[in-house]
Design an enzyme around this catalytic site. Structure first.
Site, PDB file in Angstrom:
ATOM      1  N   TYR A 469       0.822  -1.211   0.000  1.00 32.54           N
ATOM      2  CA  TYR A 469       0.000   0.000   0.000  1.00 32.54           C
ATOM      3  C   TYR A 469       0.863   1.270   0.000  1.00 32.54           C
ATOM      4  CZ  TYR A 469      -3.364  -3.555   1.489  1.00 32.54           C
ATOM      5  OH  TYR A 469      -4.124  -4.693   1.585  1.00 32.54           O
ATOM      6  N   HIS A 470       1.881   1.279  -0.864  1.00 28.61           N
ATOM      7  CA  HIS A 470       2.749   2.446  -0.983  1.00 28.61           C
ATOM      8  C   HIS A 470       2.810   2.968  -2.421  1.00 28.61           C
ATOM      9  CE1 HIS A 470       5.115   0.545   2.618  1.00 28.61           C
ATOM     10  NE2 HIS A 470       3.997   1.125   3.014  1.00 28.61           N
ATOM     11  N   PRO A 471       1.685   3.168  -3.104  1.00 27.13           N
ATOM     12  CA  PRO A 471       1.745   3.718  -4.459  1.00 27.13           C
ATOM     13  C   PRO A 471       2.308   5.139  -4.420  1.00 27.13           C
ATOM     14  CG  PRO A 471      -0.505   3.786  -3.642  1.00 27.13           C
ATOM     15  CD  PRO A 471       0.287   3.005  -2.636  1.00 27.13           C
TER      16      PRO A 471
END
Length: 561
Positions: A469-471
């Site tokens: 969850y690090h776009p």
């Protein structure tokens, strides 16, 4: 309703809250902050252990997902983004990781003039209220409270994981956000007195009473108002009505790595082919908008635990009720932690100056949504290479702000990413096989001891990797000579007046670790850029690089490198 402010900020997330608080410190300017979500005043957000709940609620999460990923057997991957005051800092895992100095220096190498570690360190310190006090690396009186975990004594497995890493030949680090990132040590969290310390709590709440700051929640930004390549304001929707808000000085997009590029595209700023396909009139052909998408992947490496000490014993309704009651009364106990109390950063091979693999250790075996992985006790590490080579894209499919964008990460497209993952799996198995965990380690649940060859590892990864969850990196800063660099070094959109972007989308490359801390740092520095009051570079704090990094991956005999 037509309203006019000096600054209009779109997005009250990790960056937007910082900008709103800092810019409104000047009573002579007016600031408006638009946010698609609503209040963060929920126990589900404020209680750290409840982190998996708001992340899975449409009320707080945009609920994006990727297109079928061609190199992951066609799987669609979740891409949660915060839709609430505090943005993703209100629904994330609260792990506080700055990234290595080499990561920040890489930004300047890639064309982001002035964005280097020495220039950014003062802003890491400015933002931070480190529980152990200020020093050459850490801040002691900033808004962002950071604790060194809650209590390693909550579970014996935390310390055994750290000892296993040292037995495998890796160093111990007393502060991975300070002098030495590389090694095994205690995890840091954005938690204060047992409460999630989002940017809404840290920055926005203290600033809410200012007369020159107007917070407008539950608004959907549709497009920018432009005239002759100059941004005048924002069209938005609120309570079913079409509204507009105007900016005397600037509009600042802090809508995140998905929201900022898609808002630009809906406003006619982006790749011509994408805009025309979506039926949007082209205002500025900027081919880099929505390109360069980067993210971290991770897997859960799980074992059964031979002793009755794991978190799996606290997953029943009665146990959860006790944890919740204690937290409500005291803000202490298992309710006050994200449960990642120990961690590690290692180099996967010789020839790397800084770590490229990250570990979060959990003394339980479960999914991110809190469901048990199997009956009985277990433990796991979340592991993944943190410097991916694969790149993706984000594209709008129509001018409708309610339409979900086309997101394609292209995870594991690059051959080097596959090689890095194979190394990570084998190194993890070796670390967790050390004597320090002998009294606890039972059967390897996943990947499973039968997953050994490159082909077997690759197949297992395609089915089991998940986004961390690090776009990021979709509206990058870069040099004038780079056609895909959307922003100049002062975060201004090229060819468009009165418009900046400030959030994780501006990163030229992804940092090693969780992204909340560097996003807040970028916003702190951006606020000073906008005000024309940049702090001087700090070159007084050296960073640890192993002397033998070119020839050795670690000291295999154990002990300090």
């Amino acid at each position: 309703m037509n309203s006019t402010f000096d600054y209009v900020i779109v997005g009250a997330g990790s960056a937007g809250c910082v900008l709103a608080a800092r810019l409104s410190e000047d009573p002579s300017v007016s600031v408006a902050l638009l946010e698609a979500g609503g209040s963060d005043r929920s126990i589900l957000i404020q209680m750290p252990t409840a982190l998996s709940i708001p992340m899975n609620m449409p009320r707080y999460n945009w609920g994006f997902e990727s297109q079928p990923e061609p190199f992951l057997d066609g799987r669609r991957m979740d891409c949660p983004r915060g839709k609430v005051l505090g943005g993703s800092s209100s629904i994330n895992g609260m792990a506080f990781v700055r990234g290595h100095a080499c990561d920040i220096n890489q930004w300047e190498t890639l064309g982001a003039k002035g964005w280097n570690y020495a220039a950014c360190l003062p802003y890491y310190k400015k933002m931070e209220n480190w529980i152990q006090g200020a020093n050459s690396y850490r801040g002691g009186d900033g808004p962002m409270a950071v604790c060194a975990g809650n209590n390693m004594a909550l579970n014996p497995l935390y310390q055994q994981f750290i000892e296993a890493g040292q037995q495998a030949g890796y160093p111990y680090t007393a502060d991975y956000n300070g002098y030495q990132q590389e090694g095994f040590g205690q995890m840091h969290m954005s938690v204060k007195d047992g409460v999630r310390w989002s940017t809404a709590n840290a920055y926005l709440k203290p600033a809410k009473g200012r007369k020159n700051l107007t917070i407008i929640p539950n608004t959907l930004a549709q497009s920018l108002i432009t005239e002759n390549n100059k941004v005048l304001g924002v069209n938005y929707q609120s309570a079913g009505k079409q509204m507009r808000i105007l900016a005397n000085r600037e509009v600042i997009l802090s809508a995140g790595s998905v929201g900022s590029p898609t808002l630009l595209q809906r406003s006619g700023i982006g790749p011509t082919a994408v805009l025309e396909a979506a039926g949007v009139e082209v205002v500025a052909d900027l081919p880099g908008v929505g390109e360069n998408l980067q993210d971290h992947l991770e897997v859960y490496f799980q074992y059964r635990c031979k002793q009755p000490v794991s978190l799996n014993r606290h997953l029943g309704l009665f146990a959860k009720a006790k944890i919740g009651a204690r937290w409500l009364l005291t803000k202490k106990g298992l309710g006050a932690t994200n449960h990642f109390e120990s961690c590690a950063f290692i180099r996967s091979q010789a020839g790397l100056q800084s770590p490229d693999v990250q570990y979060h250790f959990l003394p339980g075996a479960m999914r991110y949504d809190g469901r048990a992985a199997f009956e009985g006790d277990g433990f796991q590490v979340h592991v993944g290479p943190n410097k991916p080579h694969s790149r993706g894209t984000i594209k709008i499919v129509s001018a409708d702000a309610n339409a979900k964008p086309h997101i394609q990460f292209n995870y594991l497209e690059h051959e080097q990413d596959k090689k890095d993952w194979r190394s990570a799996i084998r190194l993890t198995r070796e670390i967790l096989g050390q004597a320090a965990l002998d009294d606890y380690r039972g059967e390897e649940i996943q990947p499973g001891k039968n997953i050994e060859s490159d082909k077997e590892i690759d197949a297992w990864l395609r089915k089991n990797v998940e986004s961390a969850y690090h776009p990021s990196c979709t509206v990058k800063i870069g040099a004038d000579s780079d056609p895909n660099a959307v922003l100049d070094h002062e975060l201004r959109v090229r060819g468009i007046q009165n418009l900046r972007v400030v959030d994780s989308s501006v990163f030229p490359s992804i940092t090693n670790g969780n992204l909340n801390a560097p996003t807040i740092m970028v916003a702190e520095r951006a606020a000073d850029i906008i005000r024309g009051t940049l702090m001087p570079e700090d070159t007084s704090a050296p960073v640890w690089i192993p002397d033998n990094w070119e020839s050795m991956q670690r000291n295999k005999s154990g002990g300090p490198m």
